[in-house]
Design a protein around this motif. Structure first.
Motif, PDB file in Angstrom:
ATOM      1  N   VAL A 142       0.849  -1.202   0.000  1.00 16.46           N
ATOM      2  CA  VAL A 142       0.000   0.000   0.000  1.00 16.46           C
ATOM      3  C   VAL A 142       0.877   1.241   0.000  1.00 16.46           C
ATOM      4  O   VAL A 142       0.801   2.074  -0.899  1.00 16.46           O
ATOM      5  N   GLY A 143       1.739   1.342   0.997  1.00 19.34           N
ATOM      6  CA  GLY A 143       2.668   2.459   1.075  1.00 19.34           C
ATOM      7  C   GLY A 143       1.978   3.796   1.261  1.00 19.34           C
ATOM      8  O   GLY A 143       0.755   3.911   1.222  1.00 19.34           O
ATOM      9  N   SER A 144       2.763   4.833   1.460  1.00 21.55           N
ATOM     10  CA  SER A 144       2.226   6.170   1.667  1.00 21.55           C
ATOM     11  C   SER A 144       1.375   6.653   0.499  1.00 21.55           C
ATOM     12  O   SER A 144       0.289   7.225   0.708  1.00 21.55           O
ATOM     13  N   PRO A 145       1.779   6.418  -0.772  1.00 22.15           N
ATOM     14  CA  PRO A 145       0.928   6.858  -1.879  1.00 22.15           C
ATOM     15  C   PRO A 145      -0.441   6.172  -1.880  1.00 22.15           C
ATOM     16  O   PRO A 145      -1.456   6.793  -2.190  1.00 22.15           O
ATOM     17  N   GLY A 146      -0.466   4.876  -1.521  1.00 15.96           N
ATOM     18  CA  GLY A 146      -1.732   4.152  -1.482  1.00 15.96           C
ATOM     19  C   GLY A 146      -2.658   4.674  -0.405  1.00 15.96           C
ATOM     20  O   GLY A 146      -3.867   4.812  -0.621  1.00 15.96           O
ATOM     21  N   TRP A 147      -2.105   4.981   0.774  1.00 18.67           N
ATOM     22  CA  TRP A 147      -2.929   5.545   1.847  1.00 18.67           C
ATOM     23  C   TRP A 147      -3.457   6.919   1.449  1.00 18.67           C
ATOM     24  O   TRP A 147      -4.603   7.274   1.767  1.00 18.67           O
ATOM     25  N   THR A 148      -2.630   7.692   0.746  1.00 15.81           N
ATOM     26  CA  THR A 148      -3.067   9.021   0.309  1.00 15.81           C
ATOM     27  C   THR A 148      -4.208   8.919  -0.697  1.00 15.81           C
ATOM     28  O   THR A 148      -5.203   9.654  -0.601  1.00 15.81           O
ATOM     29  N   ARG A 149      -4.093   8.010  -1.662  1.00 15.88           N
ATOM     30  CA  ARG A 149      -5.162   7.847  -2.648  1.00 15.88           C
ATOM     31  C   ARG A 149      -6.458   7.389  -1.972  1.00 15.88           C
ATOM     32  O   ARG A 149      -7.555   7.844  -2.314  1.00 15.88           O
ATOM     33  N   LEU A 150      -6.331   6.484  -1.003  1.00 14.99           N
ATOM     34  CA  LEU A 150      -7.518   6.007  -0.296  1.00 14.99           C
ATOM     35  C   LEU A 150      -8.151   7.136   0.520  1.00 14.99           C
ATOM     36  O   LEU A 150      -9.380   7.266   0.569  1.00 14.99           O
ATOM     37  N   THR A 151      -7.332   7.957   1.140  1.00 18.71           N
ATOM     38  CA  THR A 151      -7.842   9.076   1.924  1.00 18.71           C
ATOM     39  C   THR A 151      -8.673  10.011   1.058  1.00 18.71           C
ATOM     40  O   THR A 151      -9.786  10.409   1.436  1.00 18.71           O
ATOM     41  N   VAL A 152      -8.164  10.372  -0.099  1.00 17.53           N
ATOM     42  CA  VAL A 152      -8.889  11.274  -1.001  1.00 17.53           C
ATOM     43  C   VAL A 152     -10.196  10.635  -1.449  1.00 17.53           C
ATOM     44  O   VAL A 152     -11.246  11.284  -1.494  1.00 17.53           O
ATOM     45  N   ALA A 153     -10.148   9.350  -1.781  1.00 17.61           N
ATOM     46  CA  ALA A 153     -11.359   8.661  -2.234  1.00 17.61           C
ATOM     47  C   ALA A 153     -12.413   8.588  -1.134  1.00 17.61           C
ATOM     48  O   ALA A 153     -13.603   8.795  -1.383  1.00 17.61           O
ATOM     49  N   LEU A 154     -12.000   8.301   0.093  1.00 20.39           N
ATOM     50  CA  LEU A 154     -12.946   8.237   1.211  1.00 20.39           C
ATOM     51  C   LEU A 154     -13.565   9.606   1.482  1.00 20.39           C
ATOM     52  O   LEU A 154     -14.771   9.724   1.727  1.00 20.39           O
ATOM     53  N   ALA A 155     -12.743  10.640   1.436  1.00 18.46           N
ATOM     54  CA  ALA A 155     -13.214  11.979   1.780  1.00 18.46           C
ATOM     55  C   ALA A 155     -14.208  12.520   0.765  1.00 18.46           C
ATOM     56  O   ALA A 155     -15.067  13.333   1.107  1.00 18.46           O
ATOM     57  N   ALA A 156     -14.131  12.063  -0.488  1.00 20.62           N
ATOM     58  CA  ALA A 156     -14.982  12.615  -1.539  1.00 20.62           C
ATOM     59  C   ALA A 156     -16.079  11.668  -1.992  1.00 20.62           C
ATOM     60  O   ALA A 156     -16.793  11.957  -2.952  1.00 20.62           O
ATOM     61  N   PHE A 157     -16.254  10.559  -1.314  1.00 24.52           N
ATOM     62  CA  PHE A 157     -17.209   9.541  -1.739  1.00 24.52           C
ATOM     63  C   PHE A 157     -18.645  10.012  -1.562  1.00 24.52           C
ATOM     64  O   PHE A 157     -18.948  10.781  -0.648  1.00 24.52           O
ATOM     65  N   GLU A 158     -19.530   9.538  -2.429  1.00 27.52           N
ATOM     66  CA  GLU A 158     -20.952   9.871  -2.346  1.00 27.52           C
ATOM     67  C   GLU A 158     -21.800   8.618  -2.449  1.00 27.52           C
ATOM     68  O   GLU A 158     -21.378   7.602  -3.014  1.00 27.52           O
ATOM     69  N   THR A 159     -23.010   8.714  -1.932  1.00 22.44           N
ATOM     70  CA  THR A 159     -23.988   7.642  -2.125  1.00 22.44           C
ATOM     71  C   THR A 159     -24.534   7.730  -3.536  1.00 22.44           C
ATOM     72  O   THR A 159     -24.307   8.702  -4.262  1.00 22.44           O
ATOM     73  N   ALA A 160     -25.287   6.710  -3.928  1.00 18.98           N
ATOM     74  CA  ALA A 160     -25.884   6.696  -5.258  1.00 18.98           C
ATOM     75  C   ALA A 160     -26.867   7.845  -5.439  1.00 18.98           C
ATOM     76  O   ALA A 160     -27.151   8.263  -6.561  1.00 18.98           O
ATOM     77  N   GLN A 161     -27.401   8.373  -4.326  1.00 17.30           N
ATOM     78  CA  GLN A 161     -28.337   9.494  -4.402  1.00 17.30           C
ATOM     79  C   GLN A 161     -27.615  10.844  -4.460  1.00 17.30           C
ATOM     80  O   GLN A 161     -28.258  11.883  -4.532  1.00 17.30           O
ATOM     81  N   GLY A 162     -26.293  10.814  -4.420  1.00 18.56           N
ATOM     82  CA  GLY A 162     -25.542  12.056  -4.536  1.00 18.56           C
ATOM     83  C   GLY A 162     -25.249  12.739  -3.231  1.00 18.56           C
ATOM     84  O   GLY A 162     -24.740  13.867  -3.214  1.00 18.56           O
ATOM     85  N   PHE A 163     -25.535  12.098  -2.101  1.00 16.66           N
ATOM     86  CA  PHE A 163     -25.228  12.679  -0.795  1.00 16.66           C
ATOM     87  C   PHE A 163     -23.835  12.229  -0.347  1.00 16.66           C
ATOM     88  O   PHE A 163     -23.416  11.107  -0.648  1.00 16.66           O
ATOM     89  N   PRO A 164     -23.115  13.072   0.384  1.00 18.57           N
ATOM     90  CA  PRO A 164     -21.813  12.649   0.901  1.00 18.57           C
ATOM     91  C   PRO A 164     -21.955  11.423   1.796  1.00 18.57           C
ATOM     92  O   PRO A 164     -22.876  11.340   2.607  1.00 18.57           O
ATOM     93  N   ALA A 165     -21.059  10.470   1.622  1.00 19.20           N
ATOM     94  CA  ALA A 165     -21.045   9.281   2.479  1.00 19.20           C
ATOM     95  C   ALA A 165     -19.997   9.488   3.565  1.00 19.20           C
ATOM     96  O   ALA A 165     -18.826   9.716   3.275  1.00 19.20           O
ATOM     97  N   ASP A 166     -20.439   9.441   4.810  1.00 22.26           N
ATOM     98  CA  ASP A 166     -19.493   9.573   5.910  1.00 22.26           C
ATOM     99  C   ASP A 166     -18.537   8.383   5.918  1.00 22.26           C
ATOM    100  O   ASP A 166     -18.849   7.301   5.416  1.00 22.26           O
ATOM    101  N   ALA A 167     -17.365   8.599   6.500  1.00 26.18           N
ATOM    102  CA  ALA A 167     -16.372   7.532   6.602  1.00 26.18           C
ATOM    103  C   ALA A 167     -15.886   7.428   8.041  1.00 26.18           C
ATOM    104  O   ALA A 167     -15.523   8.429   8.662  1.00 26.18           O
TER     105      ALA A 167
END
Length: 275
Positions: free
Chosen positions: A106-131
């Motif tokens: 995973v390494g630092s780059p992998g954790w960074t990519r996952l962090t960005v993806a988690l922070a910006a994720f949405e539900t199918a209805q377009g609402f932010p999904a908490d993490a």
């Protein structure tokens, strides 16, 4: 994004976070990001792994592998690495590493990519999904991107001298990089009086207080009763109260949004778009 981290011993961080996710009043991602290897899937959802309903190889490692050539995180890459938690269908699990050695993949780059993806994720209805994110025991391999990006970082602690002293030094180090208003305590297996003593000893606000409830804790830590939610559990009741309070702190909804029914399955729960 709420990230929980623990000090020495086993203060109950993983159990607390699983209960918090189960009680969350909206769609939520439960990400097991312990670099030493995850316990959320094998603990709370272990029976579902045995039955084949949950795959332990889909999650943090598969996302890191699939996005290894990406230069930044993309929430659209995360959906296929999220699985429904059968006992609580509003929870989308990002399963953790199976062994400590997988951290290097995973390494630092992998954790960074996952962090960005988690922070910006949405539900199918377009609402932010908490993490809700578990980074395990604090140490040299702690994935700092998941701490620095969190709206709230919780330090898990039990009301014992050993755990309080371990948390004290950890809070000092975390406080050098995390603003005081984003750093709080999750006091586990406690009473109100003991929690007040922990607050006084550590000088931090208590974000979550979980009562002693051996049977309820066994559901979320060891998969008792196949991980079925313990409806009369003091632990789950407290988790639901804490979840509603924390969720309300970071969200406001229109009346129409509040009337919208909760999506019943992962397919309708989880989308992959950016905010």
């Amino acid at each position: 994004m709420i990230t929980i981290v623990s000090g020495k011993g086993s203060p109950g961080a993983t159990t607390t976070l699983a209960a918090l996710a189960a009680g969350w009043p909206a769609p939520v991602l439960l990400a097991d990001c312990d670099p030493a290897g995850g316990d959320l899937a094998t603990g709370w959802l272990g029976q579902w792994i045995v039955d084949g309903a949950i795959r332990s190889d889909i999650g943090v490692l598969s996302h890191a592998t699939a996005t290894r050539h990406a230069t930044s995180g993309d929430p659209g890459t995360l959906a296929e690495h999220v699985q429904a938690a059968p006992p609580a269908r509003h929870v989308g699990l990002v399963a953790g590493l199976n062994t400590p050695g997988q951290h290097a993949a995973v390494g630092s780059p992998g954790w960074t990519r996952l962090t960005v993806a988690l922070a910006a994720f949405e539900t199918a209805q377009g609402f932010p999904a908490d993490a809700l994110v578990d980074v395990g025991r604090y140490g040299p391999l702690t994935p700092w991107p998941l701490l620095l990006a969190a709206d709230l970082v919780l330090v898990a602690v039990r009301p014992t001298q050993r755990h309080v002293l371990a948390a004290r030094s950890m809070l000092t180090e975390l406080g050098e990089r995390i603003a005081p208003d984003r750093l709080g305590l999750a006091v586990c297996a406690s009473t109100s009086a003991a929690t007040r003593e922990v607050r006084a000893a550590l000088g931090r606000e208590i974000a979550i207080e979980m009562p002693t409830d051996a049977r309820g804790a066994a559901v979320f830590s060891d998969g008792l009763d196949a991980g079925a939610l313990p409806r009369r559990s003091p632990l789950l009741r407290s988790a639901r109260r804490a979840a509603r309070r924390l969720h309300g702190t970071y969200h406001t909804y229109t009346p129409a949004e509040l009337r919208a029914p909760a999506p019943p399955t992962l397919a309708s729960l989880i989308g992959g778009g950016s905010r």
